[in-house]
Design a protein around this motif. Structure first.
Motif, PDB file in Angstrom:
ATOM      1  N   SER A   1       0.819  -1.221   0.000  1.00  0.00           N
ATOM      2  CA  SER A   1       0.000   0.000   0.000  1.00  0.00           C
ATOM      3  C   SER A   1       0.850   1.267   0.000  1.00  0.00           C
ATOM      4  CB  SER A   1      -0.933   0.015   1.213  1.00  0.00           C
ATOM      5  OG  SER A   1      -0.210   0.266   2.414  1.00  0.00           O
ATOM      6  N   LEU A   2       2.104   1.143   0.373  1.00  0.00           N
ATOM      7  CA  LEU A   2       2.985   2.310   0.446  1.00  0.00           C
ATOM      8  C   LEU A   2       3.668   2.619  -0.873  1.00  0.00           C
ATOM      9  CD1 LEU A   2       4.557   1.593   3.954  1.00  0.00           C
ATOM     10  CD2 LEU A   2       2.658   3.119   3.389  1.00  0.00           C
ATOM     11  N   SER A   3       3.525   1.745  -1.852  1.00  0.00           N
ATOM     12  CA  SER A   3       4.009   1.982  -3.223  1.00  0.00           C
ATOM     13  C   SER A   3       5.479   2.394  -3.277  1.00  0.00           C
ATOM     14  CB  SER A   3       3.144   3.063  -3.902  1.00  0.00           C
ATOM     15  OG  SER A   3       1.791   2.677  -3.955  1.00  0.00           O
ATOM     16  N   PHE A   4       6.336   1.540  -2.750  1.00  0.00           N
ATOM     17  CA  PHE A   4       7.776   1.797  -2.841  1.00  0.00           C
ATOM     18  C   PHE A   4       8.230   1.738  -4.305  1.00  0.00           C
ATOM     19  CE2 PHE A   4       7.513   0.333   1.587  1.00  0.00           C
ATOM     20  CZ  PHE A   4       8.226   1.347   2.213  1.00  0.00           C
ATOM     21  N   ASP A   5       9.259   2.489  -4.612  1.00  0.00           N
ATOM     22  CA  ASP A   5       9.821   2.532  -5.959  1.00  0.00           C
ATOM     23  C   ASP A   5      10.444   1.171  -6.281  1.00  0.00           C
ATOM     24  OD1 ASP A   5      11.180   2.988  -8.296  1.00  0.00           O
ATOM     25  OD2 ASP A   5      12.197   4.812  -7.617  1.00  0.00           O
ATOM     26  N   ILE A   6       9.849   0.427  -7.218  1.00  0.00           N
ATOM     27  CA  ILE A   6      10.316  -0.924  -7.520  1.00  0.00           C
ATOM     28  C   ILE A   6      11.629  -0.907  -8.309  1.00  0.00           C
ATOM     29  CG2 ILE A   6       8.021  -1.945  -7.474  1.00  0.00           C
ATOM     30  CD1 ILE A   6       8.012  -1.882 -10.538  1.00  0.00           C
ATOM     31  N   THR A   7      12.068   0.258  -8.754  1.00  0.00           N
ATOM     32  CA  THR A   7      13.380   0.334  -9.404  1.00  0.00           C
ATOM     33  C   THR A   7      14.493   0.483  -8.373  1.00  0.00           C
ATOM     34  OG1 THR A   7      13.350   2.760  -9.645  1.00  0.00           O
ATOM     35  CG2 THR A   7      12.316   1.444 -11.394  1.00  0.00           C
ATOM     36  N   ARG A   8      14.107   0.691  -7.119  1.00  0.00           N
ATOM     37  CA  ARG A   8      15.109   0.877  -6.061  1.00  0.00           C
ATOM     38  C   ARG A   8      15.026  -0.178  -4.970  1.00  0.00           C
ATOM     39  NH1 ARG A   8      14.975   6.701  -3.657  1.00  0.00           N
ATOM     40  NH2 ARG A   8      16.848   5.851  -2.668  1.00  0.00           N
ATOM     41  N   SER A   9      13.855  -0.791  -4.786  1.00  0.00           N
ATOM     42  CA  SER A   9      13.696  -1.719  -3.674  1.00  0.00           C
ATOM     43  C   SER A   9      12.785  -2.875  -4.043  1.00  0.00           C
ATOM     44  CB  SER A   9      13.120  -0.983  -2.457  1.00  0.00           C
ATOM     45  OG  SER A   9      11.812  -0.503  -2.753  1.00  0.00           O
ATOM     46  N   ASP A  10      12.816  -3.911  -3.216  1.00  0.00           N
ATOM     47  CA  ASP A  10      11.979  -5.087  -3.445  1.00  0.00           C
ATOM     48  C   ASP A  10      11.453  -5.586  -2.100  1.00  0.00           C
ATOM     49  OD1 ASP A  10      10.671  -7.042  -4.818  1.00  0.00           O
ATOM     50  OD2 ASP A  10      12.438  -8.244  -5.282  1.00  0.00           O
ATOM     51  N   TYR A  11      10.358  -6.307  -2.177  1.00  0.00           N
ATOM     52  CA  TYR A  11       9.669  -6.811  -0.988  1.00  0.00           C
ATOM     53  C   TYR A  11      10.394  -8.031  -0.415  1.00  0.00           C
ATOM     54  CZ  TYR A  11       5.973  -9.505   1.416  1.00  0.00           C
ATOM     55  OH  TYR A  11       5.241 -10.255   2.298  1.00  0.00           O
ATOM     56  N   THR A  12      10.571  -8.051   0.895  1.00  0.00           N
ATOM     57  CA  THR A  12      11.104  -9.221   1.595  1.00  0.00           C
ATOM     58  C   THR A  12      10.000  -9.811   2.446  1.00  0.00           C
ATOM     59  OG1 THR A  12      13.343  -8.288   1.701  1.00  0.00           O
ATOM     60  CG2 THR A  12      12.823 -10.084   3.220  1.00  0.00           C
ATOM     61  N   GLN A  13       9.590 -11.028   2.120  1.00  0.00           N
ATOM     62  CA  GLN A  13       8.555 -11.677   2.914  1.00  0.00           C
ATOM     63  C   GLN A  13       9.156 -12.366   4.128  1.00  0.00           C
ATOM     64  OE1 GLN A  13       6.591 -15.428   1.577  1.00  0.00           O
ATOM     65  NE2 GLN A  13       4.705 -14.227   1.650  1.00  0.00           N
ATOM     66  N   TYR A  14      10.264 -13.074   3.911  1.00  0.00           N
ATOM     67  CA  TYR A  14      10.909 -13.766   5.028  1.00  0.00           C
ATOM     68  C   TYR A  14      12.396 -13.908   4.753  1.00  0.00           C
ATOM     69  CZ  TYR A  14      10.623 -17.969   2.045  1.00  0.00           C
ATOM     70  OH  TYR A  14      10.728 -18.874   1.022  1.00  0.00           O
ATOM     71  N   ILE A  15      13.125 -14.282   5.781  1.00  0.00           N
ATOM     72  CA  ILE A  15      14.576 -14.431   5.699  1.00  0.00           C
ATOM     73  C   ILE A  15      14.918 -15.823   6.207  1.00  0.00           C
ATOM     74  CG2 ILE A  15      16.783 -13.550   6.539  1.00  0.00           C
ATOM     75  CD1 ILE A  15      15.236 -10.836   6.908  1.00  0.00           C
ATOM     76  N   THR A  16      15.656 -16.573   5.413  1.00  0.00           N
ATOM     77  CA  THR A  16      15.953 -17.968   5.727  1.00  0.00           C
ATOM     78  C   THR A  16      17.329 -18.109   6.345  1.00  0.00           C
ATOM     79  OG1 THR A  16      14.530 -18.806   3.962  1.00  0.00           O
ATOM     80  CG2 THR A  16      16.273 -20.269   4.747  1.00  0.00           C
ATOM     81  N   PHE A  17      17.391 -18.841   7.441  1.00  0.00           N
ATOM     82  CA  PHE A  17      18.637 -19.091   8.145  1.00  0.00           C
ATOM     83  C   PHE A  17      18.870 -20.590   8.221  1.00  0.00           C
ATOM     84  CE2 PHE A  17      21.422 -19.505  11.842  1.00  0.00           C
ATOM     85  CZ  PHE A  17      22.328 -18.486  11.626  1.00  0.00           C
TER      86      PHE A  17
END
Length: 236
Positions: A157-173
């Motif tokens: 909903s915040l409409s981040f600039d997709i040319t600069r950033s990407d969504y992280t759903q989870y981080i795997t360890f």
């Protein structure tokens, strides 16, 4: 995001490193290139220096509109780790949203890539924990799914600039790194909210850094009291 070199055997990694180094001229001008060859083979489930940690923490300025906390405190995390140590291969840490509160979801299973960005499902035998009031407690599949989707919807909903950033759903360890890197965990463990550039895309993504006293680490590189670890691979 998948680190392709993590699929190589140790012998293959050594041979590849030797091949790259033999092709280089050892002079001052190429020292930077040599460093890049070496660091390209370091698994990101590893210790980072304080300067790198500071950069990743500063990167969170880009995501400040999210309103996420700067860190998450977890009491007695070692108890949960020990409960899952004999069967679990991977820990997946999700960013979630519960009403107006941001927190973390811990998912223990044997699958490196959950592949559930658009359709969150949980398999039989997986164990899920939510961080609430500094404690990890079990959570149902239905609740976990709702919290994960809440965070994604809010992020989008915040409409981040997709040319600069990407969504992280989870981080795997990788769970083996827990056994390899740490003697134990403190009564209160601190996870820092950070952001780093995806090595594949170059886009800025949410990340998590573990900050821990060196007395709990088996072989810390730094002589400083505080040791920093990049938690793992940013997904999907």
């Amino acid at each position: 995001m998948q680190n392709l070199k993590s699929n190589l055997t140790h012998a293959e990694i050594k041979l590849s490193m030797i091949e790259d180094i033999l092709q280089m001229d050892f002079n001052e001008a190429n020292q930077k290139n040599l460093n890049e060859v070496f660091y390209s083979f370091i698994d990101i489930n590893e210790e980072i220096d304080s300067d790198t940690a500071e950069i990743e923490l500063k990167n969170m300025d880009f995501f400040s509109i999210l309103g996420m906390p700067t860190s998450f405190l977890i009491e007695n995390i070692e108890v949960t780790f020990k409960e899952n140590v004999f069967w679990c291969d991977y820990i997946h840490i999700y960013f979630i949203k519960d009403n107006d509160e941001f927190t973390l979801l811990f998912r223990f299973n044997t699958t490196e890539d959950n592949e559930d960005e658009t359709n969150v499902n949980f398999g039989a035998g997986e164990r899920l924990y939510i961080l609430k009031n500094k404690k990890l407690s079990g959570i149902s599949n239905t609740e976990a799914k709702r919290y994960i989707e809440n965070f994604k919807n809010f992020y989008n909903s915040l409409s981040f600039d997709i040319t600069r950033s990407d969504y992280t759903q989870y981080i795997t360890f990788d769970y083996s790194k827990v056994r390899r890197n740490f003697k134990q965990f403190p009564e209160v463990t601190q996870l820092l909210t950070a952001a780093k550039n995806d090595p594949d895309s170059g886009l800025l993504r949410l990340n998590i850094i573990l900050q821990i006293d060196r007395i709990y680490c088996k072989n810390p590189r730094t002589p400083e009291n505080d040791v920093f670890y990049n938690i793992g691979n940013m997904q999907p």
